[in-house]
Design an enzyme around this catalytic site. Sequence first.
Site, PDB file in Angstrom:
ATOM      1  CG  ASP A  17      -2.166   0.962   1.279  1.00 15.45           C
ATOM      2  OD1 ASP A  17      -2.491   1.206   0.085  1.00 15.45           O
ATOM      3  OD2 ASP A  17      -2.569   1.548   2.160  1.00 15.45           O
ATOM      4  CD  GLU A  30      -0.244   5.517  -4.212  1.00 16.34           C
ATOM      5  OE1 GLU A  30      -1.078   4.532  -4.424  1.00 16.34           O
ATOM      6  OE2 GLU A  30       0.337   5.877  -2.967  1.00 16.34           O
ATOM      7  CG  ASP A  86      -8.183   4.491   0.015  1.00 13.64           C
ATOM      8  OD1 ASP A  86      -8.088   3.471   0.004  1.00 13.64           O
ATOM      9  OD2 ASP A  86      -7.255   5.420   0.448  1.00 13.64           O
TER      10      ASP A  86
END
Length: 1053
Positions: free
Chosen positions: A413, A416, A494
């Site tokens: 997670d 990015e 999300d």
Amino acid sequence: MIEDALVLPSSSSHSYSVIKVGSVQSPSVLVSPLNHHHRVLLNVPFSSPIIALRRKGVGEKLVPKMANYEGQAVTSRDSEVRSGSMIFEPILEDGVFRFDCSANDRDAAYPSISFVNSKDRDTPITTQKVPLYTPTFECLLEQQIVKLELPVGTSLYGTGEASGELERTGKRVFTWNTDAWGYGPGTTSLYQSHPWVLAVLPNGEALGILADTTRRCEIDLRKESTIQFVAPSSYPVITFGPFASPTAVLISLSKAIGTVFMPPKWSLGYHQCRWSYLSDQRVLEVAKTFRKKSIPCDVVWMDIDYMDGFRCFTFDKERFRDPMSLVKDLHYSGFKAIWMLDPGIKQEEGYFVYDSGSKNDVWVQKADGTPYVGEVWPGPCVFPDYTQSKVRAWWANLVKDFIPNGVDGIWNDMNEPAIFKVLTKTMPESNVHRGDTELGGCQNHFFYHNVYGLLMARSTYEGMKLANEKKRPFVLTRAGFSGSQRYAATWTGDNLSTWEHLHMSISMVLQLGLSGQPLSGPDIGGFAGNATPRLFGRWMGVGSLFPFCRGHSEAGTTDHEPWSFGEECEEVCRLALKRRYRLIPLIYTLFYFAHTRGTPVSTPTFFADPKDPSLRKLENSFLLGPVLVYASTLRRQGLDKLEITLPKGIWLNFDFNDAHPDLPALYLKGGSIIPVGLPHQHVGEANPSDDLTLFVALDEHGKAEGVLFEDDGDGYEFTKGSYLLTHYVAELKSSVVTVSVHKTDGSWERPKRRLHIQLLLGGGAMLDTWGTDGEVLQLILPSEDEVLKLVSTSEKNYKDRLENATPIPDVEEVSGPKGTELSRTPIELKNGEWNLKVVPWIGGRIMSMTHIPSGTQWLHSRIEINGYEEYSGMEYRSAGCSEEYSVIDREPGLVVLEGDIGGGLVLKRHIYVPKNVPNAIQIDSSIIARSVGAGSGGFSRLVCLRVHPTFSVLHPSESFVSFTSMDGSKHEVFPDGMEQFFEGDLIPNGEWRLVDKCLGLALVNRFSVSEVFKCLVHWDCGTVNLELWSQSRPVSEQSPLRISHQYEVIGIS
């Protein structure tokens, strides 16, 4: 002298306003005493437009927008403009071509990270074929603009992880991996980057085009049947086709960027997750409840709170003191355990991961050569530089040592990479990655940003293989790039617990599949916000048939397990997941072919007939192999009210005697056979000797065929031939349907098991027979009249089941007067230019503000905070921002809200489209004294009307606020200015603009200067507030406080 600026044309019938820009002439430059980020231009000779001013080092990668530029290469004083048709060479296989602007550009291109083998992209092949469509290019200011024009009537898809509609014409996407919590349909950059477009031509043939660059790339599809890429020079584009079908294009693409990893069979079951299950006892409680309630599930996930202070590769000593014992208990009940690992490593001496990384010099560096430190969950963190092989090996070894703790899978997670407390939400583009030569060498973060997540997933995958080469790794990654499917599954980030996101999740999963990533799914029920029973049940109904099937929810929300929404929803979830587990043999077979051949798993409905234009925009249905899934994604429309459009040919509906208004409809394509298993509680319960069912749907010629792949469900023995691939066929002759094994592949012996044939007749009716798998089985068709009776009886039974089923209650409905009823439903205010969503019941806020012609969502927020708010005081979130507002009036293009803010005062808001400016949104707000006590002289307490909109900053490094003050000084406020007030003569002269140079657009906010006392600009993490404040004073019935203002979007050049 003032000149008209060229404006970027829109693909729709709408056109943006033409703004005036010009030159200012002054003898000197003075810096505003308020802050050096303001530029006050007083009598300075300056030849370029004010709106185009930029700081040194900001926006230098931008291209001035050029409207319909035509002509030969020209030379200006700034740079040389080159244009023309791209040169090509065939690569990889027949029908695949690499295009470059020139031979020099070909030589200058960086290695490919998306390709499995970069040399395949750089090595020409011999072929007689030439491209049917040739892109053109323009090169200007170090930017390369590539355009491919296709026949009118071409439909466009792909663009990777993208929200919004399935068919992408009219859209624009920017490939820049972004932590996009709560994204909306107009968000232009999400967590993954796939610079790829799949074009379906009017005749049903298809062509794909890949811009093979890791850097930020604009994919512009706003002009019909035209694909345009804009990215820094030089980069090649690769075209695949035209081929006979979209599937053929995806197969060809997979030969370049690779196929999906072969998932372990257990990973195709249902996954239950939450941020977070806060203790091992809570994890076991959830697992036991699944088994107690007979709801199938294979995996429980551990989010970040299992760690010791968010330190990766550690466990909290109190709440997860013995992970191996926990996982032993889970395994005993048939559950696997997946654990999260983020890239941010806590900067703390004595923490073994930090010490080891520092010793081995693995961290991403700043430009000065020191490790970059950014804040995420553990606080100050350093970040592994996965562009280096030595760092990937270091991380892989950490993963290898982590696996024996009871780790069945790993969740990457925040990769990015996401960074807290910075406007860009990621690390500086100037950071340095000392990458391997074969990846591109030493480059700044701008070059490697989009592949950071891919390289982390690769490292994690390789670490899991090191730990046990006899098991298939399962990795889930949030960030990714073209090619990341070789290492990891993904999910759509999300999302929100809304009907809009339920509907959008279908297109998003399909879009990823059309971009080469077939193993994906959404957070079922929505991550942020509280799902309602009907929303959760409907979402589970369709989500249970996505390739990746996981429920997940955010901290602070209500429980989102399948039993959390009442008995009716629980039963729908149970039925939905039993459907999935019955179809696991089909899904696993589809993934075998996706892995070995590159065929898709889930596809849009139009794949059944690419020539039929009426199918190309269907968004509430999809194909799972030959099974057509039709879902209701509207709150008040159940299966019994669903309008279904079927492709041409034979499509026979079926179910498992589980029809329900809140479950999707299922159809099997004529000519197909699908394998169906038992509804086990977890994949591990299945046994090769279990009864096997074949659903058979004959085509117009009375034939059908299908395939079943079987192996150990894990490991790699299947690559050595240890599997069984069975090709079943069925044929109708003289009223006898014969089902047999046509051929087999693999070294496995056929299990001894019973075979159940169910022949679909239509209307849900079936004929069935039992036998032994591997033997020839026959069914005798009854007479035509008897078949009609069977179909009629089945249709009646189906209708009765739907009518007698207990639907999930629609608890969102609220009885009461019109105002109360409306206040419980988000209000959509829409015209040709704008689409607004207003939430009356919490602060009367505007939670979404989308400009339709540009497809830009300027404002997007949670229901309960941010968005467009108004306060009645100078304090942040003072009265007015959270009260329940009543809807006083509601008409097309207009809504009037009123909220009681105490002390006899109301805050009234009038939102509408002004007749004289139809492309703007007008908001008239006022604080009014309704019942102020006589003892106060008719005057209220001291109040201030504070307008507080929180706009999304889509491209932080290319955005700023621009305005001219009352005193004539000109200002540009950039993100590093953080928070700045403007009062007196420095307030904007009735207008200020939020400029996004990357989009070529500005959001203009106009207001009356007589009503505004001061203005505030506040930059935050991915957002900016442009606040308007009235004066602060008491109000009476005769002297309310008012601010009237409007928003409009204009094009800039």
